[in-house]
Design an enzyme around this catalytic site. Structure first.
Site, PDB file in Angstrom:
ATOM      1  N   LYS A  77       0.828  -1.219   0.000  1.00  0.00           N
ATOM      2  CA  LYS A  77       0.000   0.000   0.000  1.00  0.00           C
ATOM      3  C   LYS A  77       0.860   1.266   0.000  1.00  0.00           C
ATOM      4  CE  LYS A  77      -2.091  -1.179   3.850  1.00  0.00           C
ATOM      5  NZ  LYS A  77      -1.618  -2.519   4.237  1.00  0.00           N
ATOM      6  N   ARG A 131      -9.463   0.517   9.198  1.00  0.00           N
ATOM      7  CA  ARG A 131      -9.047  -0.858   9.498  1.00  0.00           C
ATOM      8  C   ARG A 131     -10.109  -1.620  10.273  1.00  0.00           C
ATOM      9  NH1 ARG A 131      -3.139  -0.189   9.070  1.00  0.00           N
ATOM     10  NH2 ARG A 131      -2.061  -2.108   9.550  1.00  0.00           N
ATOM     11  N   ARG A 162      11.527  -6.037   4.418  1.00  0.00           N
ATOM     12  CA  ARG A 162      11.449  -4.628   4.810  1.00  0.00           C
ATOM     13  C   ARG A 162      12.059  -4.427   6.197  1.00  0.00           C
ATOM     14  NH1 ARG A 162       5.604  -1.886   4.797  1.00  0.00           N
ATOM     15  NH2 ARG A 162       5.373  -2.944   6.788  1.00  0.00           N
ATOM     16  N   ARG A 200      11.996  -1.302  11.385  1.00  0.00           N
ATOM     17  CA  ARG A 200      10.707  -1.361  12.094  1.00  0.00           C
ATOM     18  C   ARG A 200      10.637  -2.619  12.936  1.00  0.00           C
ATOM     19  NH1 ARG A 200       5.486  -0.152   8.362  1.00  0.00           N
ATOM     20  NH2 ARG A 200       4.531  -1.489   9.949  1.00  0.00           N
ATOM     21  N   ARG A 244      -0.186  -9.716  13.051  1.00  0.00           N
ATOM     22  CA  ARG A 244      -0.755  -8.638  12.229  1.00  0.00           C
ATOM     23  C   ARG A 244      -1.619  -9.211  11.114  1.00  0.00           C
ATOM     24  NH1 ARG A 244       4.700  -6.095  10.885  1.00  0.00           N
ATOM     25  NH2 ARG A 244       3.667  -4.748   9.372  1.00  0.00           N
TER      26      ARG A 244
HETATM   27  P1  ADP Z   1       1.184  -2.538   7.949  1.00  0.00           P
HETATM   28  O1  ADP Z   1       0.013  -2.281   7.070  1.00  0.00           O
HETATM   29  O2  ADP Z   1       2.394  -2.996   7.228  1.00  0.00           O
HETATM   30  O3  ADP Z   1       0.880  -3.418   9.138  1.00  0.00           O
HETATM   31  P2  ADP Z   1       1.013   0.165   9.044  1.00  0.00           P
HETATM   32  O4  ADP Z   1       2.135   1.121   8.985  1.00  0.00           O
HETATM   33  O5  ADP Z   1      -0.210   0.473   8.268  1.00  0.00           O
HETATM   34  O6  ADP Z   1       1.685  -1.199   8.602  1.00  0.00           O
HETATM   35  O7  ADP Z   1       0.562  -0.056  10.575  1.00  0.00           O
HETATM   36  C1  ADP Z   1       1.482  -0.376  11.594  1.00  0.00           C
HETATM   37  C2  ADP Z   1       0.741  -0.526  12.931  1.00  0.00           C
HETATM   38  O8  ADP Z   1       0.130   0.723  13.282  1.00  0.00           O
HETATM   39  C3  ADP Z   1      -0.408  -1.531  12.946  1.00  0.00           C
HETATM   40  O9  ADP Z   1       0.025  -2.847  13.198  1.00  0.00           O
HETATM   41  C4  ADP Z   1      -1.294  -0.967  14.081  1.00  0.00           C
HETATM   42  O10 ADP Z   1      -0.783  -1.302  15.339  1.00  0.00           O
HETATM   43  C5  ADP Z   1      -1.144   0.527  13.902  1.00  0.00           C
HETATM   44  N1  ADP Z   1      -2.194   1.096  13.013  1.00  0.00           N
HETATM   45  C6  ADP Z   1      -1.991   1.685  11.809  1.00  0.00           C
HETATM   46  N2  ADP Z   1      -3.157   2.093  11.279  1.00  0.00           N
HETATM   47  C7  ADP Z   1      -4.126   1.767  12.169  1.00  0.00           C
HETATM   48  C8  ADP Z   1      -5.545   1.906  12.204  1.00  0.00           C
HETATM   49  N3  ADP Z   1      -6.221   2.485  11.187  1.00  0.00           N
HETATM   50  N4  ADP Z   1      -6.229   1.436  13.279  1.00  0.00           N
HETATM   51  C9  ADP Z   1      -5.571   0.875  14.302  1.00  0.00           C
HETATM   52  N5  ADP Z   1      -4.249   0.687  14.332  1.00  0.00           N
HETATM   53  C10 ADP Z   1      -3.508   1.131  13.282  1.00  0.00           C
END
Ligand code: ADP
Length: 201
Positions: free
Chosen positions: A14, A89, A128, A134, A146
């Site tokens: 994404k 989400r 990554r 990270r 996740r």
């Molecule tokens: P990825 O999609 O690779 O897991 P992101 O950078 O989108 O990585 O998200 C990393 C973390 O941030 C998630 O595992 C969660 O803990 C938190 N997070 C991100 N966006 C949201 C959201 N919309 N609602 C709740 N938690 C979120």
């Protein structure tokens, strides 16, 4: 306005695709993951609270991320449109986003969902993790969690947009360029093919 939800499991690509899409369609990129990592780097109260969830691969509470998005929408009042990445989400987040956009009279145009097989997701995330540093990309248990959280709490958001006729499935396997072309194809079908994002030709 052109408002897109870029959807998919962790590691679906994404962020990479959003970077290309904002350039082409002149949109503002709103990634809740990036915003949360920014808060964490700044050691804000919100960031330190969010870290507890992020480190385990759990979702940060809805009200926290919804509040963050509301602030960003206000800060970018003149934008031609937004790409929402990693948000919504949960169904509660999707409903809250609809309410926020209602005030602007600019609803979500479509949800582009990148489909990637699980072994490829794990490969990409581990890869990554080696370069990004990270923490949540470096532990196989957190990665697995996740993906499970995605399947349990996030995948139902597809049905939310499907009911509104806005869900578009996009094959997320292949090269970055191939996937980008598929996304543009899907967008241009709705957006009139102008490429500028404002709907003109
Ligand atoms: P990825 O999609 O690779 O897991 P992101 O950078 O989108 O990585 O998200 C990393 C973390 O941030 C998630 O595992 C969660 O803990 C938190 N997070 C991100 N966006 C949201 C959201 N919309 N609602 C709740 N938690 C979120």
């Amino acid at each position: 306005m052109l408002n897109l939800v870029l959807f998919g499991p962790p590691g679906a690509g994404k962020g990479t695709q959003a970077t290309n899409l904002i350039e082409k369609y002149k949109l503002v990129h709103l990634s809740t993951g990036d915003i949360l990592r920014g808060e964490l780097a700044a050691k804000s109260t919100l960031g330190l609270e969010a870290k507890k969830y992020m480190d385990k691969g759990e979702l940060v509470p809805d009200e926290v991320v919804i509040g963050m998005i509301e602030v960003k929408l206000d800060q970018n009042a003149g934008a031609k449109g937004f790409i929402f990445d990693g948000f919504p989400r949960t169904n509660a987040q999707a409903q809250a986003l609809d309410k926020l956009l209602e005030k602007k009279n600019a609803p979500i145009d479509m949800m582009l969902a990148l489909e990637v097989e699980k072994p490829e997701l794990v490969n990409r995330l581990m890869g990554r993790g080696k370069v990004s540093g990270r923490a949540d990309d470096q532990d196989i248990n957190v990665i697995e969690n996740r993906i499970n959280v995605y399947n349990r709490e996030t995948a139902p958001v597809i049905e939310y947009y499907n009911k509104q006729g806005k869900f578009r499935s996009v094959d997320g396997m292949g090269t970055i360029e191939e996937i980008f072309a598929r996304l543009c194809n899907a967008i241009d079908k709705v957006n009139g093919g102008s490429g500028c994002g404002c709907g003109c030709k």
